[in-house]
Design a protein around this motif. Structure first.
Motif, PDB file in Angstrom:
ATOM      1  N   TYR A   1      49.319  80.766  22.147  1.00 44.88           N
ATOM      2  CA  TYR A   1      50.590  80.219  21.801  1.00 44.88           C
ATOM      3  C   TYR A   1      51.360  81.218  20.897  1.00 44.88           C
ATOM      4  O   TYR A   1      50.931  81.767  19.974  1.00 44.88           O
ATOM      5  CB  TYR A   1      50.519  78.846  21.017  1.00 44.88           C
ATOM      6  N   ALA A   2      52.694  81.512  21.015  1.00 46.16           N
ATOM      7  CA  ALA A   2      53.399  82.114  20.301  1.00 46.16           C
ATOM      8  C   ALA A   2      54.706  81.442  20.034  1.00 46.16           C
ATOM      9  O   ALA A   2      55.238  80.790  20.890  1.00 46.16           O
ATOM     10  CB  ALA A   2      53.570  83.656  20.949  1.00 46.16           C
ATOM     11  N   VAL A   3      55.512  82.230  19.126  1.00 47.68           N
ATOM     12  CA  VAL A   3      56.747  81.928  19.014  1.00 47.68           C
ATOM     13  C   VAL A   3      57.600  83.091  19.512  1.00 47.68           C
ATOM     14  O   VAL A   3      57.319  84.226  19.111  1.00 47.68           O
ATOM     15  CB  VAL A   3      57.020  81.723  17.486  1.00 47.68           C
ATOM     16  N   ASP A   4      58.590  82.738  20.399  1.00 46.60           N
ATOM     17  CA  ASP A   4      59.165  83.979  20.995  1.00 46.60           C
ATOM     18  C   ASP A   4      59.654  84.937  20.023  1.00 46.60           C
ATOM     19  O   ASP A   4      60.438  84.362  19.222  1.00 46.60           O
ATOM     20  CB  ASP A   4      60.362  83.259  21.911  1.00 46.60           C
ATOM     21  N   GLY A   5      59.342  86.279  20.254  1.00 42.95           N
ATOM     22  CA  GLY A   5      59.672  87.136  19.249  1.00 42.95           C
ATOM     23  C   GLY A   5      59.004  87.248  17.969  1.00 42.95           C
ATOM     24  O   GLY A   5      59.380  88.298  17.001  1.00 42.95           O
ATOM     25  N   LYS A   6      58.123  86.596  17.752  1.00 40.93           N
ATOM     26  CA  LYS A   6      57.215  86.529  16.474  1.00 40.93           C
ATOM     27  C   LYS A   6      55.883  86.833  16.819  1.00 40.93           C
ATOM     28  O   LYS A   6      55.086  87.045  15.825  1.00 40.93           O
ATOM     29  CB  LYS A   6      57.269  85.202  15.696  1.00 40.93           C
ATOM     30  N   GLY A   7      55.245  86.759  17.707  1.00 38.44           N
ATOM     31  CA  GLY A   7      53.761  87.027  17.997  1.00 38.44           C
ATOM     32  C   GLY A   7      52.921  85.645  18.141  1.00 38.44           C
ATOM     33  O   GLY A   7      53.491  84.813  18.015  1.00 38.44           O
ATOM     34  N   TRP A   8      51.815  85.947  18.679  1.00 42.92           N
ATOM     35  CA  TRP A   8      50.786  84.993  18.832  1.00 42.92           C
ATOM     36  C   TRP A   8      50.259  84.416  17.529  1.00 42.92           C
ATOM     37  O   TRP A   8      50.041  85.128  16.658  1.00 42.92           O
ATOM     38  CB  TRP A   8      49.751  85.571  19.585  1.00 42.92           C
ATOM     39  N   PHE A   9      50.114  82.936  17.398  1.00 42.31           N
ATOM     40  CA  PHE A   9      49.946  82.523  16.192  1.00 42.31           C
ATOM     41  C   PHE A   9      48.574  81.468  16.389  1.00 42.31           C
ATOM     42  O   PHE A   9      48.069  81.400  15.510  1.00 42.31           O
ATOM     43  CB  PHE A   9      50.702  81.722  15.756  1.00 42.31           C
ATOM     44  N   LEU A  10      48.206  81.085  17.400  1.00 43.60           N
ATOM     45  CA  LEU A  10      47.225  80.262  17.799  1.00 43.60           C
ATOM     46  C   LEU A  10      46.441  80.286  18.969  1.00 43.60           C
ATOM     47  O   LEU A  10      47.162  80.780  20.152  1.00 43.60           O
ATOM     48  CB  LEU A  10      47.638  78.780  17.594  1.00 43.60           C
ATOM     49  N   SER A  11      45.281  79.987  19.354  1.00 50.57           N
ATOM     50  CA  SER A  11      44.400  80.185  20.555  1.00 50.57           C
ATOM     51  C   SER A  11      43.228  79.048  20.402  1.00 50.57           C
ATOM     52  O   SER A  11      42.901  78.469  19.345  1.00 50.57           O
ATOM     53  CB  SER A  11      43.921  81.403  20.930  1.00 50.57           C
ATOM     54  N   PHE A  12      43.174  78.849  21.310  1.00 51.77           N
ATOM     55  CA  PHE A  12      41.577  77.767  21.605  1.00 51.77           C
ATOM     56  C   PHE A  12      40.557  78.188  22.704  1.00 51.77           C
ATOM     57  O   PHE A  12      41.151  78.932  23.677  1.00 51.77           O
ATOM     58  CB  PHE A  12      41.941  76.249  21.513  1.00 51.77           C
ATOM     59  N   HIS A  13      39.464  77.766  22.457  1.00 49.89           N
ATOM     60  CA  HIS A  13      38.445  78.359  23.405  1.00 49.89           C
ATOM     61  C   HIS A  13      37.407  77.365  23.410  1.00 49.89           C
ATOM     62  O   HIS A  13      36.906  76.756  22.398  1.00 49.89           O
ATOM     63  CB  HIS A  13      38.050  79.546  22.807  1.00 49.89           C
ATOM     64  N   VAL A  14      36.699  77.106  24.508  1.00 51.31           N
ATOM     65  CA  VAL A  14      35.705  76.356  24.931  1.00 51.31           C
ATOM     66  C   VAL A  14      34.382  76.975  24.473  1.00 51.31           C
ATOM     67  O   VAL A  14      34.024  78.019  25.143  1.00 51.31           O
ATOM     68  CB  VAL A  14      35.688  75.737  26.293  1.00 51.31           C
ATOM     69  N   PHE A  15      33.542  76.225  23.794  1.00 51.48           N
ATOM     70  CA  PHE A  15      32.286  76.613  23.608  1.00 51.48           C
ATOM     71  C   PHE A  15      31.145  75.465  23.894  1.00 51.48           C
ATOM     72  O   PHE A  15      31.831  74.317  24.379  1.00 51.48           O
ATOM     73  CB  PHE A  15      31.887  76.895  22.139  1.00 51.48           C
ATOM     74  N   THR A  16      29.900  75.452  23.951  1.00 55.09           N
ATOM     75  CA  THR A  16      29.111  74.482  24.541  1.00 55.09           C
ATOM     76  C   THR A  16      29.314  73.011  24.172  1.00 55.09           C
ATOM     77  O   THR A  16      29.510  72.106  24.612  1.00 55.09           O
ATOM     78  CB  THR A  16      27.767  74.767  24.475  1.00 55.09           C
ATOM     79  N   ARG A  17      29.365  72.928  22.561  1.00 57.46           N
ATOM     80  CA  ARG A  17      29.457  71.625  22.089  1.00 57.46           C
ATOM     81  C   ARG A  17      30.636  71.413  21.462  1.00 57.46           C
ATOM     82  O   ARG A  17      30.787  70.463  20.689  1.00 57.46           O
ATOM     83  CB  ARG A  17      28.385  71.702  20.828  1.00 57.46           C
ATOM     84  N   PHE A  18      31.529  72.109  21.218  1.00 54.67           N
ATOM     85  CA  PHE A  18      32.872  71.964  20.800  1.00 54.67           C
ATOM     86  C   PHE A  18      33.811  73.107  21.120  1.00 54.67           C
ATOM     87  O   PHE A  18      33.878  73.995  22.184  1.00 54.67           O
ATOM     88  CB  PHE A  18      32.685  72.614  19.285  1.00 54.67           C
ATOM     89  N   VAL A  19      35.280  72.776  20.930  1.00 55.62           N
ATOM     90  CA  VAL A  19      36.511  73.612  21.095  1.00 55.62           C
ATOM     91  C   VAL A  19      36.839  74.159  19.614  1.00 55.62           C
ATOM     92  O   VAL A  19      37.099  73.427  18.782  1.00 55.62           O
ATOM     93  CB  VAL A  19      37.619  72.643  21.695  1.00 55.62           C
ATOM     94  N   LYS A  20      37.048  75.511  19.574  1.00 51.40           N
ATOM     95  CA  LYS A  20      37.288  76.042  18.749  1.00 51.40           C
ATOM     96  C   LYS A  20      38.783  76.567  18.593  1.00 51.40           C
ATOM     97  O   LYS A  20      39.468  77.179  19.602  1.00 51.40           O
ATOM     98  CB  LYS A  20      36.816  77.440  18.420  1.00 51.40           C
ATOM     99  N   VAL A  21      39.667  75.913  17.831  1.00 54.45           N
ATOM    100  CA  VAL A  21      41.008  76.255  17.610  1.00 54.45           C
ATOM    101  C   VAL A  21      41.228  77.358  16.484  1.00 54.45           C
ATOM    102  O   VAL A  21      40.962  77.202  15.292  1.00 54.45           O
ATOM    103  CB  VAL A  21      41.894  75.044  17.192  1.00 54.45           C
ATOM    104  N   THR A  22      41.637  78.487  16.825  1.00 56.19           N
ATOM    105  CA  THR A  22      41.858  79.538  15.881  1.00 56.19           C
ATOM    106  C   THR A  22      43.471  79.888  15.576  1.00 56.19           C
ATOM    107  O   THR A  22      44.269  79.866  16.417  1.00 56.19           O
ATOM    108  CB  THR A  22      41.363  80.763  16.528  1.00 56.19           C
ATOM    109  N   PHE A  23      43.703  79.861  14.265  1.00 53.95           N
ATOM    110  CA  PHE A  23      44.676  80.220  13.355  1.00 53.95           C
ATOM    111  C   PHE A  23      44.818  81.792  13.332  1.00 53.95           C
ATOM    112  O   PHE A  23      44.064  82.085  12.455  1.00 53.95           O
ATOM    113  CB  PHE A  23      45.234  79.563  12.655  1.00 53.95           C
TER     114      PHE A  23
END
Length: 140
Positions: free
Chosen positions: A67-89
């Motif tokens: 996820y990004a703000v147009d013109g400002k760059g990416w600020f967040l992503s998330f990724h599936v792991f076996t036992r959890f979802v990692k939300v990265t800022f």
């Protein structure tokens, strides 16, 4: 890779293999392919990000929604792991309070791991999302 009408391959830990793409469609394909309870969490995260972020841009990169703000760059992503979802800022060291995940080698990134039994603190997550979206983001 999944073709039209085929279920995406789940990689190690259950992470969906979704082709790189810009826009909402690949992100929704990723969320739909998240296994079990993780798909509901992915939908809730996506809805929260959309609600709290004006001028939002979405994409799938490296088998993760970004996820990004147009013109400002990416600020967040998330990724599936076996036992959890990692939300990265991606600029998480600048957030207050600091998200709990991080190591000496994490650079500016900080994250939160969300497990099935965890209650999503939408108020705190929204505060982090607003703060992260206001910062200069990562530009590859």
């Amino acid at each position: 890779m999944a073709g039209a009408g085929k279920t995406p391959v789940l990689l190690s830990g259950g992470n969906p293999q979704i082709a790189k793409g810009d826009g909402d469609a690949p992100v929704q394909a990723y969320i739909e392919a998240m296994p079990g309870w993780k798909s509901d969490l992915g939908r809730r995260l996506d809805e929260l990000i959309v609600r709290t972020t004006p001028d939002l841009k979405k994409a799938v990169r490296w088998n993760s929604p970004f996820y990004a703000v147009d013109g400002k760059g990416w600020f967040l992503s998330f990724h599936v792991f076996t036992r959890f979802v990692k939300v990265t800022f991606l600029q998480g060291r600048s957030l207050n309070p600091l998200p709990p995940g991080g190591t000496a080698r994490s650079g500016e990134a900080r994250w939160i791991d969300l497990h099935e039994a965890d209650m999503l603190d939408e108020e705190q997550m929204a505060a982090w999302i607003r703060q992260a979206a206001a910062l200069p983001g990562w530009v590859p």
